[in-house]
Design a protein around this motif. Structure first.
Motif, PDB file in Angstrom:
ATOM      1  N   ASP A 146       0.743  -1.270   0.095  1.00 26.06           N
ATOM      2  CA  ASP A 146       0.158   0.148   0.049  1.00 26.06           C
ATOM      3  C   ASP A 146       0.851   1.249   0.062  1.00 26.06           C
ATOM      4  OD1 ASP A 146      -2.015  -1.482   0.056  1.00 26.06           O
ATOM      5  OD2 ASP A 146      -2.659  -1.105   2.125  1.00 26.06           O
ATOM      6  N   LEU A 147       1.886   1.207   0.844  1.00 30.49           N
ATOM      7  CA  LEU A 147       2.787   2.325   0.727  1.00 30.49           C
ATOM      8  C   LEU A 147       3.385   2.690  -0.698  1.00 30.49           C
ATOM      9  CD1 LEU A 147       4.504   4.530   2.263  1.00 30.49           C
ATOM     10  CD2 LEU A 147       6.169   2.968   2.718  1.00 30.49           C
ATOM     11  N   ALA A 148       3.967   1.373  -1.134  1.00 27.10           N
ATOM     12  CA  ALA A 148       4.306   1.523  -2.767  1.00 27.10           C
ATOM     13  C   ALA A 148       3.320   2.294  -3.740  1.00 27.10           C
ATOM     14  CB  ALA A 148       4.674   0.275  -3.071  1.00 27.10           C
ATOM     15  N   ILE A 149       2.267   1.903  -3.347  1.00 26.55           N
ATOM     16  CA  ILE A 149       1.143   2.569  -4.241  1.00 26.55           C
ATOM     17  C   ILE A 149       1.159   3.903  -3.906  1.00 26.55           C
ATOM     18  CG2 ILE A 149      -1.456   2.365  -5.007  1.00 26.55           C
ATOM     19  CD1 ILE A 149      -1.302  -0.719  -4.642  1.00 26.55           C
ATOM     20  N   GLU A 150       0.979   4.130  -2.847  1.00 28.98           N
ATOM     21  CA  GLU A 150       0.956   5.605  -2.374  1.00 28.98           C
ATOM     22  C   GLU A 150       2.096   6.518  -3.021  1.00 28.98           C
ATOM     23  OE1 GLU A 150       1.594   8.216   1.817  1.00 28.98           O
ATOM     24  OE2 GLU A 150       0.376   6.225   1.836  1.00 28.98           O
ATOM     25  N   ARG A 151       3.246   6.104  -2.701  1.00 31.02           N
ATOM     26  CA  ARG A 151       4.415   6.737  -3.334  1.00 31.02           C
ATOM     27  C   ARG A 151       4.493   6.798  -4.828  1.00 31.02           C
ATOM     28  NH1 ARG A 151       9.022   5.310   1.401  1.00 31.02           N
ATOM     29  NH2 ARG A 151       8.099   6.745   3.043  1.00 31.02           N
ATOM     30  N   VAL A 152       4.197   5.713  -5.466  1.00 30.86           N
ATOM     31  CA  VAL A 152       4.065   5.821  -6.970  1.00 30.86           C
ATOM     32  C   VAL A 152       3.162   6.657  -7.328  1.00 30.86           C
ATOM     33  CG1 VAL A 152       3.503   4.512  -8.851  1.00 30.86           C
ATOM     34  CG2 VAL A 152       5.103   3.481  -7.304  1.00 30.86           C
ATOM     35  N   ARG A 153       2.029   6.853  -6.646  1.00 32.57           N
ATOM     36  CA  ARG A 153       1.070   7.868  -7.003  1.00 32.57           C
ATOM     37  C   ARG A 153       1.668   9.125  -7.019  1.00 32.57           C
ATOM     38  NH1 ARG A 153      -4.289   5.243  -4.312  1.00 32.57           N
ATOM     39  NH2 ARG A 153      -4.621   3.658  -5.906  1.00 32.57           N
ATOM     40  N   GLU A 154       2.115   9.498  -6.017  1.00 34.28           N
ATOM     41  CA  GLU A 154       2.648  10.619  -5.551  1.00 34.28           C
ATOM     42  C   GLU A 154       4.025  11.194  -6.685  1.00 34.28           C
ATOM     43  OE1 GLU A 154       6.282  12.407  -2.388  1.00 34.28           O
ATOM     44  OE2 GLU A 154       4.893  11.156  -1.807  1.00 34.28           O
ATOM     45  N   LEU A 155       4.554  10.100  -7.057  1.00 34.96           N
ATOM     46  CA  LEU A 155       5.548  10.328  -8.349  1.00 34.96           C
ATOM     47  C   LEU A 155       4.906  10.780  -9.396  1.00 34.96           C
ATOM     48  CD1 LEU A 155       8.222   7.961  -7.262  1.00 34.96           C
ATOM     49  CD2 LEU A 155       8.500  10.077  -7.141  1.00 34.96           C
ATOM     50  N   GLY A 156       3.601   9.870  -9.621  1.00 37.78           N
ATOM     51  CA  GLY A 156       3.108  10.114 -10.785  1.00 37.78           C
ATOM     52  C   GLY A 156       2.295  11.349 -11.013  1.00 37.78           C
ATOM     53  N   ASP A 157       1.985  11.925  -9.893  1.00 31.53           N
ATOM     54  CA  ASP A 157       1.247  13.427  -9.987  1.00 31.53           C
ATOM     55  C   ASP A 157       2.581  14.506 -10.086  1.00 31.53           C
ATOM     56  OD1 ASP A 157      -1.300  12.653  -9.185  1.00 31.53           O
ATOM     57  OD2 ASP A 157      -0.734  13.045  -6.966  1.00 31.53           O
ATOM     58  N   HIS A 158       3.615  14.076  -9.758  1.00 31.28           N
ATOM     59  CA  HIS A 158       4.636  15.085 -10.174  1.00 31.28           C
ATOM     60  C   HIS A 158       5.073  14.938 -11.677  1.00 31.28           C
ATOM     61  CE1 HIS A 158       9.236  16.438  -8.853  1.00 31.28           C
ATOM     62  NE2 HIS A 158       8.500  17.247  -9.626  1.00 31.28           N
ATOM     63  N   ALA A 159       5.349  13.505 -12.073  1.00 29.30           N
ATOM     64  CA  ALA A 159       5.441  13.396 -13.606  1.00 29.30           C
ATOM     65  C   ALA A 159       4.517  14.077 -14.388  1.00 29.30           C
ATOM     66  CB  ALA A 159       5.616  11.961 -13.687  1.00 29.30           C
ATOM     67  N   ARG A 160       3.298  13.902 -14.204  1.00 26.97           N
ATOM     68  CA  ARG A 160       2.149  14.604 -15.010  1.00 26.97           C
ATOM     69  C   ARG A 160       2.476  15.995 -14.894  1.00 26.97           C
ATOM     70  NH1 ARG A 160      -2.788  14.146 -11.799  1.00 26.97           N
ATOM     71  NH2 ARG A 160      -3.271  12.172 -12.837  1.00 26.97           N
ATOM     72  N   ALA A 161       2.641  16.638 -13.739  1.00 25.48           N
ATOM     73  CA  ALA A 161       2.811  18.259 -13.680  1.00 25.48           C
ATOM     74  C   ALA A 161       4.014  18.471 -14.588  1.00 25.48           C
ATOM     75  CB  ALA A 161       2.982  18.457 -12.378  1.00 25.48           C
ATOM     76  N   GLN A 162       5.157  17.639 -14.602  1.00 23.89           N
ATOM     77  CA  GLN A 162       6.411  17.943 -15.452  1.00 23.89           C
ATOM     78  C   GLN A 162       6.106  17.726 -17.109  1.00 23.89           C
ATOM     79  OE1 GLN A 162       7.905  20.169 -13.520  1.00 23.89           O
ATOM     80  NE2 GLN A 162       9.759  19.365 -13.776  1.00 23.89           N
ATOM     81  N   GLY A 163       4.962  16.975 -17.281  1.00 25.20           N
ATOM     82  CA  GLY A 163       4.789  16.631 -18.816  1.00 25.20           C
ATOM     83  C   GLY A 163       5.490  15.425 -19.248  1.00 25.20           C
ATOM     84  N   ILE A 164       5.927  14.718 -18.311  1.00 25.47           N
ATOM     85  CA  ILE A 164       6.595  13.147 -18.328  1.00 25.47           C
ATOM     86  C   ILE A 164       5.665  12.090 -17.997  1.00 25.47           C
ATOM     87  CG2 ILE A 164       8.821  14.650 -18.656  1.00 25.47           C
ATOM     88  CD1 ILE A 164       9.344  12.901 -15.892  1.00 25.47           C
ATOM     89  N   GLN A 165       6.486  10.839 -18.169  1.00 26.92           N
ATOM     90  CA  GLN A 165       5.759   9.772 -17.741  1.00 26.92           C
ATOM     91  C   GLN A 165       6.799   9.043 -16.615  1.00 26.92           C
ATOM     92  OE1 GLN A 165       2.860   7.622 -19.179  1.00 26.92           O
ATOM     93  NE2 GLN A 165       2.286   9.508 -19.172  1.00 26.92           N
ATOM     94  N   LEU A 166       5.948   8.116 -15.607  1.00 21.93           N
ATOM     95  CA  LEU A 166       6.771   7.684 -14.844  1.00 21.93           C
ATOM     96  C   LEU A 166       6.620   5.972 -15.260  1.00 21.93           C
ATOM     97  CD1 LEU A 166       8.358   7.305 -11.873  1.00 21.93           C
ATOM     98  CD2 LEU A 166       6.134   6.910 -10.949  1.00 21.93           C
TER      99      LEU A 166
END
Length: 306
Positions: free
Chosen positions: A150-170
């Motif tokens: 669950d923590l892994a999912i939470e942190r990946v979503r956090e990184l996904g939000d950041h990636a989206r804001a930067q216009g890239i993919q994770l």
């Protein structure tokens, strides 16, 4: 959409390792050392690399050294379509928060280099037994703790939000005994993450080299390719003696190994794959094999345009 000639196909820099000629870490080496290694790549006709943190960890460089690195790339005529983190899981019990911060820094840096993807995963440092083996994958390594999923999912979503804001993919790299260690586990994990900026790196080379039972690569790829947004691509031989249960596997160029990459790449295109490739190879002249693999991928891509 890329053409066969413009598709980003990078060389992984793993073959150079992290030790500089003076015995120190390559990240602390003079920029001339980076340039010398990049010239070896360019001499093979390769003009794109993935600066994995197993080589030069960009997240650990000061802003000034990042600019030095950028200058070296520009000077050698080399670009970066992807940046990979290696064995730095964001749920590592000891270093997870540091690794998470490094992933965020890479996401911040990626657009300035023109990188489209930051790749990470849940594999962790190899063990002493793995380090001593002829091939490290012949010994058992880290196994992910289900309690941290669950923590892994939470942190990946956090990184996904950041990636989206930067216009890239994770992208999340498939690796044995992690949360995305089998096709079924990977699909379940990426479905639970449910983020439009997060996809899979279907690096099934990490699996077919293992001396354990598994599905045929064609069946495995059919499950994960719909979620792929980046691709560490490599091949191996694979054999099993059904009488004794003995397995064998060895690294091979893409064209000659167990996985039929002409079939798999064309299927990926049918399913909408449009991400960068990063060529990897272990043993022998890794860089020379990567150069051959790069041309093979271009030829397969060109055949899809006929």
């Amino acid at each position: 959409m890329f053409t066969a000639e413009t598709w980003p196909i990078a060389a992984n820099m793993l073959s150079f390792g992290a030790t500089a000629p003076d015995g120190g870490h390559i990240k602390d080496a003079p920029a001339t050392v980076w340039a010398s290694q990049l010239r070896q790549v360019k001499a093979l006709g390769i003009d794109q690399i993935d600066p994995t943190d197993a080589w030069v960890p960009l997240a650990s460089l000061s802003d000034a050294r990042v600019e030095e690195f950028r200058s070296v790339l520009d000077g050698e005529g080399i670009s970066i379509p992807s940046i990979s983190m290696t064995r730095n899981s964001v749920v590592d019990r000891e270093h997870g928060e540091r690794n998470l911060a490094d992933a965020h820094r890479l996401i911040d840096l990626a657009p300035s280099f023109g990188a489209l993807v930051v790749n990470t995963g849940f594999m962790q440092a190899i063990t002493e037994k793995q380090a001593a083996a002829v091939w490290f994958w012949l010994e058992d390594g880290h196994v992910d703790d289900p309690a941290l999923r669950d923590l892994a999912i939470e942190r990946v979503r956090e990184l996904g939000d950041h990636a989206r804001a930067q216009g890239i993919q994770l992208s999340l790299e498939m690796y044995e005994d992690t949360y995305i260690g089998t096709p079924d586990d990977a699909v379940a994990f990426i479905t639970d993450v449910d983020h439009d900026a997060v996809g899979l790196n279907p690096d099934l080379g990490n699996l077919v080299r293992l001396h354990r039972p598994m599905e045929h690569p064609t069946a495995m790829y059919e499950k994960v390719l719909p979620y792929a947004n980046f691709w560490h691509i490599k091949n191996y031989t694979r054999d099993v003696d059904t009488a004794t249960g003995a397995y064998s596997s060895d690294p091979m160029p893409l064209k000659y190994g167990y996985i039929n990459y002409r079939q798999v790449i064309l299927r990926a295109l049918e399913l909408g794959f449009s991400g960068p490739f990063c060529c990897e190879h272990y043993g022998s002249d890794s860089l020379g094999v990567i150069a051959e693999n790069r041309e093979y991928i271009r030829q397969v891509l060109a055949s899809a345009e006929l």
